[in-house]
Scaffold this motif. Structure first.
Motif, PDB file in Angstrom:
ATOM      1  N   ASP A 287       2.124  98.040  43.138  1.00 14.49           N
ATOM      2  CA  ASP A 287       0.866  98.724  43.445  1.00 14.49           C
ATOM      3  C   ASP A 287      -0.216  98.106  42.571  1.00 14.49           C
ATOM      4  N   TYR A 288      -1.100  97.341  43.171  1.00 10.98           N
ATOM      5  CA  TYR A 288      -2.111  96.618  42.403  1.00 10.98           C
ATOM      6  C   TYR A 288      -3.347  97.480  42.120  1.00 10.98           C
ATOM      7  N   ALA A 289      -3.402  98.668  42.710  1.00 11.50           N
ATOM      8  CA  ALA A 289      -4.516  99.574  42.427  1.00 11.50           C
ATOM      9  C   ALA A 289      -4.155 100.589  41.347  1.00 11.50           C
ATOM     10  N   MET A 290      -2.919 100.657  40.966  1.00 13.23           N
ATOM     11  CA  MET A 290      -2.426 101.633  40.005  1.00 13.23           C
ATOM     12  C   MET A 290      -2.972 101.323  38.602  1.00 13.23           C
ATOM     13  N   GLU A 291      -3.494 102.352  37.941  1.00  9.93           N
ATOM     14  CA  GLU A 291      -4.091 102.152  36.616  1.00  9.93           C
ATOM     15  C   GLU A 291      -3.119 102.468  35.489  1.00  9.93           C
ATOM     16  N   THR A 292      -2.161 103.377  35.747  1.00 11.06           N
ATOM     17  CA  THR A 292      -1.134 103.716  34.766  1.00 11.06           C
ATOM     18  C   THR A 292       0.197 103.833  35.471  1.00 11.06           C
ATOM     19  N   LEU A 293       1.269 103.746  34.719  1.00  5.01           N
ATOM     20  CA  LEU A 293       2.588 103.977  35.304  1.00  5.01           C
ATOM     21  C   LEU A 293       2.694 105.428  35.740  1.00  5.01           C
ATOM     22  N   PRO A 294       3.303 105.690  36.907  1.00 10.20           N
ATOM     23  CA  PRO A 294       3.383 107.074  37.403  1.00 10.20           C
ATOM     24  C   PRO A 294       4.243 107.954  36.502  1.00 10.20           C
ATOM     25  N   GLU A 295       3.961 109.246  36.545  1.00  6.09           N
ATOM     26  CA  GLU A 295       4.692 110.192  35.703  1.00  6.09           C
ATOM     27  C   GLU A 295       6.161 110.293  36.089  1.00  6.09           C
ATOM     28  N   TYR A 296       6.492 110.006  37.352  1.00  7.24           N
ATOM     29  CA  TYR A 296       7.896 110.134  37.739  1.00  7.24           C
ATOM     30  C   TYR A 296       8.785 109.117  37.033  1.00  7.24           C
ATOM     31  N   MET A 297       8.208 108.155  36.347  1.00  9.51           N
ATOM     32  CA  MET A 297       9.014 107.232  35.565  1.00  9.51           C
ATOM     33  C   MET A 297       9.816 107.961  34.482  1.00  9.51           C
ATOM     34  N   GLN A 298       9.322 109.143  34.084  1.00  9.48           N
ATOM     35  CA  GLN A 298      10.042 109.935  33.086  1.00  9.48           C
ATOM     36  C   GLN A 298      11.296 110.585  33.666  1.00  9.48           C
ATOM     37  N   ASP A 299      11.371 110.668  35.015  1.00  5.57           N
ATOM     38  CA  ASP A 299      12.455 111.410  35.661  1.00  5.57           C
ATOM     39  C   ASP A 299      13.606 110.533  36.139  1.00  5.57           C
ATOM     40  N   VAL A 300      13.464 109.232  36.006  1.00  4.08           N
ATOM     41  CA  VAL A 300      14.535 108.325  36.431  1.00  4.08           C
ATOM     42  C   VAL A 300      14.887 107.412  35.264  1.00  4.08           C
ATOM     43  N   ASN A 301      16.093 106.873  35.320  1.00  8.35           N
ATOM     44  CA  ASN A 301      16.542 105.999  34.241  1.00  8.35           C
ATOM     45  C   ASN A 301      17.279 104.791  34.794  1.00  8.35           C
ATOM     46  N   PRO A 302      16.562 103.901  35.479  1.00  2.40           N
ATOM     47  CA  PRO A 302      17.226 102.704  36.017  1.00  2.40           C
ATOM     48  C   PRO A 302      17.576 101.741  34.883  1.00  2.40           C
ATOM     49  N   ARG A 303      18.501 100.865  35.149  1.00  2.00           N
ATOM     50  CA  ARG A 303      18.832  99.836  34.161  1.00  2.00           C
ATOM     51  C   ARG A 303      17.827  98.683  34.228  1.00  2.00           C
ATOM     52  N   HIS A 304      17.261  98.480  35.434  1.00  2.00           N
ATOM     53  CA  HIS A 304      16.309  97.382  35.637  1.00  2.00           C
ATOM     54  C   HIS A 304      15.046  97.935  36.290  1.00  2.00           C
ATOM     55  N   PHE A 305      13.921  97.473  35.812  1.00  4.13           N
ATOM     56  CA  PHE A 305      12.642  97.901  36.368  1.00  4.13           C
ATOM     57  C   PHE A 305      11.768  96.667  36.539  1.00  4.13           C
ATOM     58  N   GLU A 306      11.317  96.434  37.785  1.00  6.38           N
ATOM     59  CA  GLU A 306      10.388  95.336  38.057  1.00  6.38           C
ATOM     60  C   GLU A 306       9.087  95.929  38.553  1.00  6.38           C
TER      61      GLU A 306
END
Length: 1048
Positions: free
Chosen positions: A949-968
């Protein structure tokens, strides 16, 4: 003279028969023995000369209508002509002398005909390494990247869990078999070793056994080894019946984990180990690694089999680096060469074994740019030597092929990678080269069998973009090996390859393929090929400079001519002089007509003119090509086909047949007599105004017809809506519906493609209860259904239907319960595996109640460009095999939840999507441009998250709710700069607990210009984003980012 020549002919036949007995043995030995290589080349060229002589005789007989003279043998008929008999006799005598010389020289090689059947194993041990023995011990220097860790976790999880099928009271499932399948050198053994040594495996099984089975295993020795590893003792007895109880007693009541590595035949399981494992404890597992899918099938392994992906470029470089570094002090020195090393790694095509071989080669070189550049530019795979380890790995798969398929495999390696090669074209080439030997009625069927054999052995791999395995790819290393084996007969090259011109000058090839990019201008012209007088196959992909005086007659032996993006108009007039030509393929050319004398090319079997927009005329003489098997004019400007077309009764495949009713050209009724058709494509059906003409095509009587393509010209625009504001009249809708009603195919149909149909309802034979008559139908593809308001309501009963793809149906607003109403089966769509519904821009409602059972085997669901708000509850309840979901550009979709079996989910361009929940087995999630998404929950197995998402200004809050091993992450430079600050930045808490993070931002034409690479343990962060970037420059670059994204 007649008696003398016929005597020479008989001698030629006897000598060729004798020498062919040597050929299989010689083929094996020639790979590394250059003297044998030369002998084989001479023999094969002599055999080709013989076939050319027979061709000329047969052609002479055809020209003089031999059948009218009462002489059935074309060779004997031709010899009645004294001049011709003298000419052909001279050639045969010269050939016989050559065969005498070849046979005399064969004595020096010691070909042993008496032990011909056993020679294979002797050759293996004498020329190459002995049988490859593997063990459970893992060489950690060969393990790189996170993918193998993910694969290990996934397989271990399967091994230790207790599936539902094991809760039954029967003993049938005490041992479950699982399979790792892939080409030699892809890393099957390494993955099996990782699983075998996993702590969870140690904790869950009483006994672990590793058996290296290999090709040509000994049943008794295999069983004795198993007994020893199980802790038992065996006598010197060699009878299986005596040894079985010993192994059974050693394992009785134990929960075992057995790895059978490198299995070539399912007999190693079925004939040796399956019986004594009947008394093991429930929950025991067998993990088999194999190159051949049929081995897994024969061992009744659980579907789906695990296929190993190739290494990505970075992992390939990591593995190469590991091989080269001998001490810690080497690291910085090697890292300075990463740019070259990465190119070398890419050259290995993601095959771990190839990377290791290259690493071993680089270990012998100085760590200097010049040395590594020489390795990079050396054509190591196709030069005079193949690295032995790699040679052996691929050689085993090659040597295990039946002789008749070996030549098909080698031929496949010549096909340029830049082009798309369809199954029908490849089989047409094999037929043209004479590789398929059987009754001419079923050559295509035999070719399909060979093609499938190469797939099953993982020597070629289906490209998933195309359905029904119509397009495959060959791994670069496998391709290089095959080209090495065929090096004396065939040359495959880019025009810019070093030494290409010199190779053409120094050697006479039988087959030549060349690919050249449109942008390349190296001065290579048609004249560069003139010396290749013996060519039988010429494949040109990309432009080649020609002069008005250039001619195709320079290649009198040519049987196969395939050109793509080549302006061959200058060659058209000389085409008719190619007496031996069987296969003619022209794609994207300026050709405006086939030559008027094409009827003289009596052996032509395959003609394909695709995307030749200037082609407007077919000469009448085409009707003289009685041996024609394949004719394709798809997407070309062929206005009509000459009347009398129905005489071509040998046709098996006909595509792009233009429907006409103006009386000048032939109409649909001339399709009636073509009873041998296997595949038929008719286009411009909107031109047919009389339904009786369609009826005369007699599609229902074509009992061999398996593939049917019915096309009208599309009336939809780029937005998926009808272009003409007036729309389509009811009369036009009724008319086209009537035409399609009369084109009902026979029950043999397997593949149906309808394109551009603008009737209100689909043909009766798809909508009525008579539809189940198509019990063989596997794939349905429908595109541009402009006015159709309802999906077919009887497809749900078809017992073999596997794929449904519907693209662009703007009049469908609702899919109701009738779509799933099954009268004859317990569940609707009992074997459906893929459902794709895209471009149904007005589709708002999908009714499927939970009590309606349907799609129990559905694995892939694709939804794109519709107005659905949510997916029906019945889908989540009953599609329990669903692994992959893709939802893109669905403007009103607000939630995706409760798909318990889903492993991969892709969502994109869905502005109203707010919630993704309760996907307990989801391992990979890709999210693109879903700005309202705020809930990710119940996704506890997530391994990989990709967010764009090239319009996104901050990482979304739902990042706190998941725990992937890899994030791109693919984002703006503003957000990337904030991430690059690290621990002191505002985004740190959202990603710092993730094991591996890769974040990128674009700049102008590079999507990954800026990056942040983060690893949790050991903690490290690498970035090329400078914190000192001024605010003005940052804002300017951000604007460029947004502009770049809007363009791309």
């Amino acid at each position: 003279m007649l008696l003398g020549v016929t005597g020479q002919i008989d001698k030629m036949g006897v000598k060729l028969g004798d020498l062919k007995k040597f050929l299989a043995d010689a083929e094996r030995r020639r790979i590394t023995d250059t003297s044998v290589q030369g002998w084989v080349t001479e023999l094969k060229r002599a055999m080709y000369d013989a076939t050319d002589i027979l061709d000329i005789c047969q052609l002479k007989a055809m020209e003089h209508h031999a059948s009218r003279t009462g002489c059935c043998n074309p060779l004997l008929f031709c010899l009645r002509n004294p001049l011709f008999a003298h000419e052909i006799g001279t050639r045969i005598r010269a050939l016989n002398q050559k065969l005498d010389d070849i046979k005399e020289r064969s004595a020096a090689f010691g070909f042993d005909l008496a032990s011909y059947e056993d020679s294979s194993s002797k050759v293996h041990s004498s020329r190459l390494s002995t049988s490859r023995e593997t063990s459970w011990e893992l060489d950690r220097s060969g393990v790189v990247g996170e993918k193998i860790k993910e694969d290990t976790r996934a397989l271990v999880e399967i091994m230790v869990r207790r599936p539902e099928v094991e809760t039954s009271n029967t003993d049938n499932n005490r041992v479950m078999v699982f399979a790792i399948v892939g080409v030699g050198g892809i890393g099957k053994t390494t993955l099996a070793q990782k699983v075998f040594n996993d702590e969870a495996i140690n904790a869950n099984f009483d006994t672990k056994i590793w058996l290296s089975v290999n090709q040509g295993f000994d049943k008794v020795e295999l069983l004795r080894t198993a007994i020893t590893l199980a802790g038992g003792k065996h006598p010197s007895e060699k009878a299986l019946a005596v040894l079985w109880p010993i192994l059974s007693a050693a394992l009785a009541g134990k929960k075992i984990f057995l790895v059978m590595d490198d299995v070539w035949s399912h007999e190693a399981w079925g004939d040796v180990l399956e019986t004594p494992l009947n008394d093991v404890a429930r929950g025991s597992r067998v993990l088999v690694t194999t190159r051949d899918t049929r081995v897994a099938r024969g061992m009744k392994a659980v579907l789906p089999y695990h296929h190993i992906d190739k290494l990505d470029d970075e992992d390939a470089w990591s593995l190469l680096r590991k091989q080269v570094i001998s001490s810690e002090t080497d690291g910085p020195e090697v890292d300075m060469l990463k740019d070259i090393g990465l190119q070398i790694a890419v050259k290995c095509g993601g095959l771990p074994l190839a990377v290791k071989v290259m690493g071993g080669l680089l270990c012998q070189k100085d760590k200097r740019r010049h040395e590594w550049s020489m390795v990079l530019n050396d054509s190591i795979w196709s030069a005079s030597e193949m690295p032995e380890e790699l040679n052996y790995s691929i050689y085993l798969s090659y040597e295990d092929l039946p002789p008749s398929i070996k030549q098909c495999f080698l031929y496949y390696s010549l096909l340029p990678k830049s082009a798309v090669w369809y199954k029908n074209s490849i089989i047409g080439m094999w037929i043209s080269e004479g590789f398929l030997h059987r009754n001419s009625d079923d050559l295509e069927e035999l070719g399909s069998k060979y093609y499938k054999e190469l797939i099953l052995r993982n020597l070629i791999e289906p490209v998933t973009k195309w359905s029904d395995q119509q397009v495959c790819s060959m791994h670069d290393v496998v391709r290089s090996f095959a080209q090495f084996v065929a090096r004396d007969e065939a040359l495959a090259a880019h025009s810019g390859d070093t030494g290409f011109i010199s190779k053409l000058s120094a050697h006479k090839f039988l087959r030549l393929s060349m690919e050249k990019k449109v942008s390349e201008s190296d001065g290579l012209g048609w004249s560069s090929l003139h010396a290749q007088k013996t060519l039988r196959t010429l494949i040109l992909v990309g432009p080649i400079s020609m002069k008005p005086s250039d001619s195709i007659v320079d290649f009198p032996c040519l049987r196969t001519l395939h050109t793509e993006s080549v302006d061959v108009a200058v060659l058209v007039e000389s085409l008719g002089k190619l007496k031996h030509l069987r296969y003619l393929f022209i794609w994207k050319s300026d050709i405006s007509s086939l030559p008027d004398n094409i009827g003289n090319m009596k052996f032509l079997q395959f003609i394909c003119l695709v995307k030749c927009q200037q082609s407007v005329k077919l000469p009448h003489s085409i009707l003289k090509l009685a041996q024609l098997r394949y004719l394709n004019f798809h997407d070309s400007s062929i206005n009509g086909i000459p009347k009398g077309f129905s005489v071509l009764t040998n046709l098996r495949n006909l595509r792009g047949f233009p429907a006409q009713t103006d009386g000048v050209w032939c109409s649909l009724d001339e399709l009636g007599p073509l009873s041998e058709l296997r595949s038929l494509g008719v286009q411009r059906l909107e031109n047919v105004s009389v339904t009786s003409s369609a009826a005369k095509a007699k599609l229902g009587e074509k009992v061999h017809l398996t593939h049917l393509f019915l096309y009208c010209s599309s009336i939809l625009g780029d937005d998926g809506l009808i272009k003409d504001e007036k729309g389509v009249s009811e009369e036009e809708q009724r008319q086209i519906a009537g035409v399609f009603d009369e084109l009902c195919p026979s029950p043999s149909l397997e593949y149906l493609d309808i394109n551009g149909f603008f009737g209100r309802q689909l043909p009766r034979w798809m909508m009525s209860r008579s539809a189940p008559v198509f019990k063989s139908l596997r794939i349905i593809f429908m595109l541009d259904l402009a006015c159709c308001t309802q999906l077919p309501d009887c497809l749900c009963q078809l017992p073999c239907l596997q794929d449904i793809m519907i693209r662009r149906a703007p009049a469908i607003k609702r899919v109701g319960p009738e779509f799933l109403q099954s009268y004859q089966t317990p569940a609707a769509f009992p074997r459906l595996r893929k459902l794709e519904l895209t471009g149904m821009v007005e589709w708002e409602e999908w009714e499927w109640e939970e009590q309606v059972q349907a799609m129990p085997l559905l694995e892939v669901l694709e939804l794109k460009s519709c107005r659905l708000r949510c997916l029906p509850p019945g889908l989540a309840s009953h599609a329990r095999a669903l692994k992959s979901i893709s939802a893109q550009n669905n403007q009103h979709l607000n939630s995706l939840e409760n798909f318990a079996s889903a492993v991969e989910l892709e969502v994109a361009e869905s502005p109203d999507l707010e919630r993704i929940a309760n996907l307990p087995n989801l391992r990979k999630l890709e999210i693109e441009a879903c700005p309202k998404l705020n809930v990710l929950e119940g996704i506890c197995a997530l391994q990989r998250l990709v967010l764009e998402d090239y319009a996104m200004e901050t990482l979304p809050e739902y990042m706190q709710d998941v725990n992937p091993r890899h994030f791109e992450l693919r984002c703006s430079l503003t957000l990337l700069t904030s991430i690059a600050v690290g621990q002191s930045g505002p985004e740190w808490d959202k990603f710092s607990r993730i094991d591996h993070v890769k974040a990128y931002a674009p700049d102008e034409n590079n999507k990954r210009k800026w990056y942040v690479l983060y690893t949790r343990e050991p903690c490290s962060m690498d970035t090329n984003v400078r914190h000192s970037i001024s605010a003005g420059k940052l804002a300017q670059r951000c604007r460029l980012n947004l502009l770049f994204h809007s363009v791309h």
